[in-house]
Design a protein around this motif. Structure first.
Motif, PDB file in Angstrom:
ATOM      1  N   PRO A 101       0.794  -1.226   0.000  1.00  0.00           N
ATOM      2  CA  PRO A 101       0.000   0.000   0.000  1.00  0.00           C
ATOM      3  C   PRO A 101       0.829   1.281   0.000  1.00  0.00           C
ATOM      4  O   PRO A 101       1.631   1.500   0.900  1.00  0.00           O
ATOM      5  N   TYR A 102       0.615   2.084  -1.020  1.00  0.00           N
ATOM      6  CA  TYR A 102       1.197   3.432  -1.125  1.00  0.00           C
ATOM      7  C   TYR A 102       0.043   4.403  -1.324  1.00  0.00           C
ATOM      8  O   TYR A 102      -0.818   4.155  -2.183  1.00  0.00           O
ATOM      9  N   GLY A 114      -6.435   5.197  -2.716  1.00  0.00           N
ATOM     10  CA  GLY A 114      -7.336   6.097  -1.992  1.00  0.00           C
ATOM     11  C   GLY A 114      -8.794   5.857  -2.355  1.00  0.00           C
ATOM     12  O   GLY A 114      -9.678   5.900  -1.495  1.00  0.00           O
ATOM     13  N   SER A 115      -9.061   5.563  -3.626  1.00  0.00           N
ATOM     14  CA  SER A 115     -10.449   5.358  -4.048  1.00  0.00           C
ATOM     15  C   SER A 115     -11.021   4.068  -3.438  1.00  0.00           C
ATOM     16  O   SER A 115     -12.221   3.945  -3.247  1.00  0.00           O
ATOM     17  N   ALA A 116     -10.154   3.113  -3.110  1.00  0.00           N
ATOM     18  CA  ALA A 116     -10.628   1.856  -2.518  1.00  0.00           C
ATOM     19  C   ALA A 116     -10.905   2.008  -1.019  1.00  0.00           C
ATOM     20  O   ALA A 116     -11.674   1.234  -0.453  1.00  0.00           O
ATOM     21  N   VAL A 117     -10.278   2.997  -0.376  1.00  0.00           N
ATOM     22  CA  VAL A 117     -10.435   3.130   1.090  1.00  0.00           C
ATOM     23  C   VAL A 117     -10.923   4.533   1.493  1.00  0.00           C
ATOM     24  O   VAL A 117     -10.749   4.940   2.642  1.00  0.00           O
ATOM     25  N   ASN A 118     -11.504   5.256   0.540  1.00  0.00           N
ATOM     26  CA  ASN A 118     -11.998   6.620   0.825  1.00  0.00           C
ATOM     27  C   ASN A 118     -10.909   7.537   1.368  1.00  0.00           C
ATOM     28  O   ASN A 118     -11.165   8.389   2.226  1.00  0.00           O
ATOM     29  N   SER A 119      -9.709   7.331   0.897  1.00  0.00           N
ATOM     30  CA  SER A 119      -8.524   8.102   1.319  1.00  0.00           C
ATOM     31  C   SER A 119      -8.267   8.044   2.828  1.00  0.00           C
ATOM     32  O   SER A 119      -7.579   8.902   3.385  1.00  0.00           O
ATOM     33  N   ASP A 120      -8.819   7.031   3.511  1.00  0.00           N
ATOM     34  CA  ASP A 120      -8.524   6.834   4.934  1.00  0.00           C
ATOM     35  C   ASP A 120      -7.607   5.605   5.057  1.00  0.00           C
ATOM     36  O   ASP A 120      -8.054   4.466   4.922  1.00  0.00           O
ATOM     37  N   TYR A 121      -6.328   5.878   5.317  1.00  0.00           N
ATOM     38  CA  TYR A 121      -5.342   4.794   5.316  1.00  0.00           C
ATOM     39  C   TYR A 121      -5.115   4.199   6.712  1.00  0.00           C
ATOM     40  O   TYR A 121      -4.231   3.378   6.881  1.00  0.00           O
ATOM     41  N   SER A 122      -5.934   4.625   7.705  1.00  0.00           N
ATOM     42  CA  SER A 122      -5.638   4.232   9.085  1.00  0.00           C
ATOM     43  C   SER A 122      -5.728   2.714   9.293  1.00  0.00           C
ATOM     44  O   SER A 122      -4.888   2.130   9.973  1.00  0.00           O
TER      45      SER A 122
END
Ligand SMILES: NC(=O)c1ccc[n+]([C@@H]2O[C@H](COP(=O)([O-])OP(=O)(O)OC[C@H]3O[C@@H](n4cnc5c(N)ncnc54)[C@H](OP(=O)(O)O)[C@@H]3O)[C@@H](O)[C@H]2O)c1
Length: 265
Positions: free
Chosen positions: A198-199, A205-213
């Motif tokens: 993951p980068y 971002g589109s797969a996780v709604n730009s929430d990388y937490s």
């Protein structure tokens, strides 16, 4: 043996596909910061031209934008021709441009299959084929030209998302890397792949709604990849230090692939 020599990419000429954002931008920034000239390509001309200007100013190097759609042979030939008009040869081809697609198994569409395969696999083969004479021009036994293909850990592990064409395309990239390496090694061109985990990017971002937490929490290194991680590995493969590495796929993923299952008992 000094770091300045064995990791140098100074005065080299690089082509980075998909250089307008994300991982391609990170790699381009690394090259520019270390004295290489970089040609970048993407479909959306205004964003690409703006990015080339921004990176040139930021790093004081020369970043040249050439807008192109690499998913068709026509686009690949036009891109190659435009490079030929500007340069007699190139040192590095970084095949980074890629697309992802997710759709449930039952309704997975032909267009979602073809779009991904055309860009992720077909374009790498044909761009490398068309640019081979440019790569050969400056290649020597001591200092081979380099092709670096950007695969994915989704081509090594089975992903959690229904991204069937993406995972298959990336496994194909890794094997195509070995096949191209075998074909080109005798002509002083090395071919290797990087399989990123993951980068932060528009794609992830589109797969996780730009929430990388959540992704950070689950990662063995407890973070996503950074520009230094991906640029550093690419520079290693392209510099004197990486000149004896052939046909490898190197994961840059914080340990996901190699430590998966460690805590599962
Ligand atoms: N980010 C991650 O976590 C991750 C993980 C594993 C692997 N990867 C791989 O890393 C590479 C870069 O991904 P990214 O996350 O940086 O994605 P991204 O942010 O979506 O960037 C993709 C780049 O490719 C360009 N592009 C897309 N379609 C194109 C086409 N038909 N012709 C030419 N250029 C095209 C895009 O520009 P335009 O839209 O303007 O064309 C953009 O510059 C991909 O191969 C991806 O599979 C990424």
């Amino acid at each position: 043996m000094e770091i300045n020599n064995i990791f140098s990419v100074k005065n080299k000429i690089a082509v980075v596909t998909g250089g307008s954002r994300g991982i391609g931008e990170m790699i381009t920034a690394g090259f520019l910061a270390n004295g290489a000239k970089v040609y970048i390509t993407a479909r959306k001309a205004p964003a690409l031209i703006e990015k080339a200007k921004e990176l040139s100013e930021l790093y004081g190097g020369e970043c040249v934008a050439i807008p192109c759609d690499l998913s068709t042979l026509e686009g690949i030939e036009s891109f190659t021709q435009q490079i030929e008009e500007k340069e007699e040869g190139i040192d590095y081809l970084i095949n980074n441009a890629g697309a992802a697609w997710g759709e449930p198994f039952e309704s997975f569409s032909e267009s979602g299959w073809d779009k991904v395969m055309d860009l992720n696999v077909k374009s790498i083969f044909f761009l490398t084929q068309k640019m081979k004479h440019l790569l050969t021009k400056r290649a020597t036994l001591e200092d081979p030209s380099r092709v670096v293909n950007i695969g994915s850990i989704d081509g090594l592990n089975v992903p959690a998302f229904p991204t069937f064409s993406y995972s298959s395309s990336k496994a194909a990239v890794h094997h195509l890397t070995r096949h191209l390496a075998a074909q080109l090694v005798s002509e002083n061109i090395t071919v290797n792949a990087i399989a990123p985990g993951p980068y932060p990017s528009a794609m992830l971002g589109s797969a996780v709604n730009s929430d990388y937490s959540e992704i950070e929490k689950r990662n063995p290194r407890k973070r996503t990849g950074s520009p230094e991680d991906i640029a550093g590995l690419t520079i290693f493969l392209c510099s004197r230090a990486g000149a004896y590495v052939v046909g490898e796929t190197i994961a840059s993923d914080g340990g996901i692939v190699k430590t998966a299952g460690h805590n599962l008992g």
